[in-house]
Design a protein around this motif. Structure first.
Motif, PDB file in Angstrom:
ATOM      1  N   GLY A   1       0.026   6.420   6.354  1.00  0.00           N
ATOM      2  CA  GLY A   1       1.169   5.838   5.658  1.00  0.00           C
ATOM      3  C   GLY A   1       2.466   6.570   5.897  1.00  0.00           C
ATOM      4  O   GLY A   1       3.430   6.392   5.151  1.00  0.00           O
ATOM      5  N   ALA A   2       2.533   7.376   6.964  1.00  0.00           N
ATOM      6  CA  ALA A   2       3.732   8.181   7.211  1.00  0.00           C
ATOM      7  C   ALA A   2       4.939   7.322   7.567  1.00  0.00           C
ATOM      8  O   ALA A   2       6.044   7.540   7.061  1.00  0.00           O
ATOM      9  CB  ALA A   2       3.461   9.200   8.319  1.00  0.00           C
ATOM     10  N   ALA A   3       4.751   6.334   8.445  1.00  0.00           N
ATOM     11  CA  ALA A   3       5.869   5.469   8.822  1.00  0.00           C
ATOM     12  C   ALA A   3       6.360   4.668   7.626  1.00  0.00           C
ATOM     13  O   ALA A   3       7.566   4.495   7.418  1.00  0.00           O
ATOM     14  CB  ALA A   3       5.459   4.536   9.960  1.00  0.00           C
TER      15      ALA A   3
ATOM     16  N   GLY B   1      24.395  13.388  15.998  1.00  0.00           N
ATOM     17  CA  GLY B   1      23.154  13.125  15.270  1.00  0.00           C
ATOM     18  C   GLY B   1      22.661  14.380  14.577  1.00  0.00           C
ATOM     19  O   GLY B   1      21.656  14.974  14.981  1.00  0.00           O
ATOM     20  N   PRO B   2      23.361  14.827  13.524  1.00  0.00           N
ATOM     21  CA  PRO B   2      22.979  16.055  12.822  1.00  0.00           C
ATOM     22  C   PRO B   2      21.787  15.828  11.903  1.00  0.00           C
ATOM     23  O   PRO B   2      21.403  14.681  11.626  1.00  0.00           O
ATOM     24  CB  PRO B   2      24.237  16.378  12.013  1.00  0.00           C
ATOM     25  CG  PRO B   2      24.835  15.031  11.719  1.00  0.00           C
ATOM     26  CD  PRO B   2      24.564  14.209  12.956  1.00  0.00           C
ATOM     27  N   PRO B   3      21.178  16.912  11.407  1.00  0.00           N
ATOM     28  CA  PRO B   3      20.030  16.759  10.502  1.00  0.00           C
ATOM     29  C   PRO B   3      20.325  15.890   9.278  1.00  0.00           C
ATOM     30  O   PRO B   3      19.411  15.249   8.753  1.00  0.00           O
ATOM     31  CB  PRO B   3      19.730  18.206  10.091  1.00  0.00           C
ATOM     32  CG  PRO B   3      20.189  19.023  11.244  1.00  0.00           C
ATOM     33  CD  PRO B   3      21.428  18.327  11.744  1.00  0.00           C
ATOM     34  N   ALA B   4      21.580  15.838   8.847  1.00  0.00           N
ATOM     35  CA  ALA B   4      21.920  15.039   7.656  1.00  0.00           C
ATOM     36  C   ALA B   4      21.588  13.561   7.835  1.00  0.00           C
ATOM     37  O   ALA B   4      21.401  12.845   6.850  1.00  0.00           O
ATOM     38  CB  ALA B   4      23.401  15.202   7.328  1.00  0.00           C
ATOM     39  N   GLN B   5      21.494  13.082   9.075  1.00  0.00           N
ATOM     40  CA  GLN B   5      21.163  11.677   9.325  1.00  0.00           C
ATOM     41  C   GLN B   5      19.655  11.421   9.347  1.00  0.00           C
ATOM     42  O   GLN B   5      19.230  10.274   9.454  1.00  0.00           O
ATOM     43  CB  GLN B   5      21.763  11.218  10.656  1.00  0.00           C
ATOM     44  CG  GLN B   5      23.278  11.192  10.680  1.00  0.00           C
ATOM     45  CD  GLN B   5      23.824  10.678  11.993  1.00  0.00           C
ATOM     46  OE1 GLN B   5      23.070  10.371  12.924  1.00  0.00           O
ATOM     47  NE2 GLN B   5      25.134  10.598  12.098  1.00  0.00           N
ATOM     48  N   TYR B   6      18.870  12.467   9.234  1.00  0.00           N
ATOM     49  CA  TYR B   6      17.423  12.350   9.405  1.00  0.00           C
ATOM     50  C   TYR B   6      16.662  12.689   8.124  1.00  0.00           C
ATOM     51  O   TYR B   6      17.107  13.509   7.320  1.00  0.00           O
ATOM     52  CB  TYR B   6      16.937  13.308  10.493  1.00  0.00           C
ATOM     53  CG  TYR B   6      17.345  12.945  11.901  1.00  0.00           C
ATOM     54  CD1 TYR B   6      16.450  12.339  12.782  1.00  0.00           C
ATOM     55  CD2 TYR B   6      18.627  13.230  12.364  1.00  0.00           C
ATOM     56  CE1 TYR B   6      16.813  12.029  14.071  1.00  0.00           C
ATOM     57  CE2 TYR B   6      19.007  12.907  13.668  1.00  0.00           C
ATOM     58  CZ  TYR B   6      18.096  12.318  14.511  1.00  0.00           C
ATOM     59  OH  TYR B   6      18.463  11.997  15.801  1.00  0.00           O
ATOM     60  N   ARG B   7      15.491  12.076   8.006  1.00  0.00           N
ATOM     61  CA  ARG B   7      14.487  12.500   7.049  1.00  0.00           C
ATOM     62  C   ARG B   7      13.211  12.742   7.833  1.00  0.00           C
ATOM     63  O   ARG B   7      12.892  12.024   8.781  1.00  0.00           O
ATOM     64  CB  ARG B   7      14.259  11.444   5.959  1.00  0.00           C
ATOM     65  CG  ARG B   7      15.452  11.279   5.009  1.00  0.00           C
ATOM     66  CD  ARG B   7      15.738  12.572   4.265  1.00  0.00           C
ATOM     67  NE  ARG B   7      16.807  12.449   3.290  1.00  0.00           N
ATOM     68  CZ  ARG B   7      18.088  12.734   3.531  1.00  0.00           C
ATOM     69  NH1 ARG B   7      18.475  13.086   4.753  1.00  0.00           N
ATOM     70  NH2 ARG B   7      18.985  12.658   2.568  1.00  0.00           N
ATOM     71  N   VAL B   8      12.492  13.791   7.434  1.00  0.00           N
ATOM     72  CA  VAL B   8      11.271  14.216   8.114  1.00  0.00           C
ATOM     73  C   VAL B   8      10.080  13.923   7.222  1.00  0.00           C
ATOM     74  O   VAL B   8      10.155  14.060   5.994  1.00  0.00           O
ATOM     75  CB  VAL B   8      11.345  15.724   8.435  1.00  0.00           C
ATOM     76  CG1 VAL B   8       9.985  16.289   8.812  1.00  0.00           C
ATOM     77  CG2 VAL B   8      12.354  15.972   9.551  1.00  0.00           C
ATOM     78  N   VAL B   9       8.980  13.495   7.826  1.00  0.00           N
ATOM     79  CA  VAL B   9       7.745  13.329   7.073  1.00  0.00           C
ATOM     80  C   VAL B   9       6.782  14.451   7.461  1.00  0.00           C
ATOM     81  O   VAL B   9       6.637  14.782   8.643  1.00  0.00           O
ATOM     82  CB  VAL B   9       7.100  11.940   7.307  1.00  0.00           C
ATOM     83  CG1 VAL B   9       6.633  11.760   8.746  1.00  0.00           C
ATOM     84  CG2 VAL B   9       5.955  11.705   6.327  1.00  0.00           C
TER      85      VAL B   9
ATOM     86  N   ALA C   1       9.896   7.628  14.404  1.00  0.00           N
ATOM     87  CA  ALA C   1       8.767   8.074  15.220  1.00  0.00           C
ATOM     88  C   ALA C   1       7.768   8.808  14.347  1.00  0.00           C
ATOM     89  O   ALA C   1       8.152   9.565  13.453  1.00  0.00           O
ATOM     90  CB  ALA C   1       9.243   8.994  16.349  1.00  0.00           C
ATOM     91  N   VAL C   2       6.491   8.562  14.602  1.00  0.00           N
ATOM     92  CA  VAL C   2       5.409   9.233  13.881  1.00  0.00           C
ATOM     93  C   VAL C   2       4.382   9.706  14.906  1.00  0.00           C
ATOM     94  O   VAL C   2       4.008   8.956  15.815  1.00  0.00           O
ATOM     95  CB  VAL C   2       4.754   8.301  12.852  1.00  0.00           C
ATOM     96  CG1 VAL C   2       3.506   8.949  12.246  1.00  0.00           C
ATOM     97  CG2 VAL C   2       5.746   7.939  11.753  1.00  0.00           C
ATOM     98  N   ASP C   3       3.940  10.932  14.766  1.00  0.00           N
ATOM     99  CA  ASP C   3       2.986  11.516  15.713  1.00  0.00           C
ATOM    100  C   ASP C   3       1.652  10.778  15.675  1.00  0.00           C
ATOM    101  O   ASP C   3       1.235  10.251  14.646  1.00  0.00           O
ATOM    102  CB  ASP C   3       2.771  12.993  15.371  1.00  0.00           C
ATOM    103  CG  ASP C   3       2.446  13.828  16.590  1.00  0.00           C
ATOM    104  OD1 ASP C   3       2.263  13.261  17.687  1.00  0.00           O
ATOM    105  OD2 ASP C   3       2.392  15.075  16.453  1.00  0.00           O
ATOM    106  N   ASP C   4       0.989  10.745  16.821  1.00  0.00           N
ATOM    107  CA  ASP C   4      -0.283  10.036  16.928  1.00  0.00           C
ATOM    108  C   ASP C   4      -1.306  10.531  15.904  1.00  0.00           C
ATOM    109  O   ASP C   4      -2.063   9.751  15.333  1.00  0.00           O
ATOM    110  CB  ASP C   4      -0.866  10.203  18.339  1.00  0.00           C
ATOM    111  CG  ASP C   4      -0.045   9.484  19.398  1.00  0.00           C
ATOM    112  OD1 ASP C   4       0.818   8.668  19.020  1.00  0.00           O
ATOM    113  OD2 ASP C   4      -0.279   9.740  20.595  1.00  0.00           O
TER     114      ASP C   4
ATOM    115  N   PRO D   1       0.826  -1.213   0.000  1.00  0.00           N
ATOM    116  CA  PRO D   1       0.000   0.000   0.000  1.00  0.00           C
ATOM    117  C   PRO D   1       0.854   1.255   0.000  1.00  0.00           C
ATOM    118  O   PRO D   1       1.827   1.354   0.741  1.00  0.00           O
ATOM    119  CB  PRO D   1      -0.802  -0.115   1.304  1.00  0.00           C
ATOM    120  CG  PRO D   1      -0.761  -1.565   1.653  1.00  0.00           C
ATOM    121  CD  PRO D   1       0.552  -2.076   1.161  1.00  0.00           C
ATOM    122  N   ALA D   2       0.509   2.201  -0.844  1.00  0.00           N
ATOM    123  CA  ALA D   2       1.267   3.447  -0.925  1.00  0.00           C
ATOM    124  C   ALA D   2       0.725   4.463   0.075  1.00  0.00           C
ATOM    125  O   ALA D   2      -0.471   4.456   0.384  1.00  0.00           O
ATOM    126  CB  ALA D   2       1.179   4.032  -2.333  1.00  0.00           C
TER     127      ALA D   2
END
Length: 207
Positions: free
Chosen positions: A140-142, A92-100, A131-134, A38-39
């Motif tokens: 489909g964020a996670a 743990g700089p922003p370069a290691q992260y992706r945000v949804v 982590a995804v907010d409640d 599922p997309a």
């Protein structure tokens, strides 16, 4: 540890690319998201993290923390008498992260980096946090974050992606399995959480 938000918190051999809607002018551009199963629905966009996202992501961590998802102590509530620990730092700089983002609002993150600095291990990437907010459940964020991590790892030349998840986190384990991650090892009773011993489950997939 690699834990998602409640009700969400690894890809099939044939995974095609899907591009999320473009970000607004001036914002970091959205990234390709690998599709399998599922997309994510419209309005879900994954982008690189920015230093300015730190406060929102720290707040999400505080809201979604649970011993079902993390063996670490609960984050200090805000406001708190304890000094606030920055969400991002040199390790743990922003370069290691992706945000949804969901409908334009920051709704979660995934952190990924090489597990060691060794050249012999350079073909592996490890997910160190998810982590995804409640309020973003069911959108489909996670799944979008996981697919973006796979796409990014492949773009960096990695051939394996790994993670760790608590044995009693059934929702997260089902999500990872649906995205092609398989159990590769178990550390029995590795953590004592809420009076019960909990396994540390090691999962991985090829890219």
């Amino acid at each position: 540890m690699c834990e998602p938000a409640p009700a969400a918190r690894p890809a099939a051999p044939s995974v095609s690319a899907r591009t999320e809607p473009a970000a607004p002018a001036g914002a970091a551009s959205a990234e390709p998201v690998a599709s399998a199963g599922p997309a994510p629905v419209d309005g879900v966009v994954v982008r690189p993290a920015r230093w300015a996202d730190g406060e929102a992501l720290a707040a999400i961590d505080r809201r979604v923390w649970s011993p079902v998802h993390s063996p670490a102590p609960a984050p200090a509530p805000a406001p708190s008498t304890e000094p606030a620990r920055p969400f991002f730092d040199e390790q743990g700089p922003p370069a290691q992260y992706r945000v949804v983002e969901v409908d334009g609002r920051v709704a979660g993150y995934i952190r990924m980096c090489p597990p060691t600095p060794l050249a012999s291990n350079a073909h592996v990437r490890q997910i160190l946090g998810l982590a995804v907010d409640d309020g973003a459940r069911g959108r489909g964020a996670a799944r979008a974050l996981l697919r973006a991590a796979c796409a990014r790892a492949r773009a960096e030349g990695a051939t394996r992606l790994t993670l760790r998840v608590l044995g009693h986190n059934d929702a997260a384990r089902k999500l990872y399995a649906s995205e092609g991650f398989a159990v590769e090892g178990v550390l029995p009773g590795e953590f004592l959480l809420a009076g019960a011993y909990v396994d540390d489950v090691l999962m991985g997939r090829g890219l």
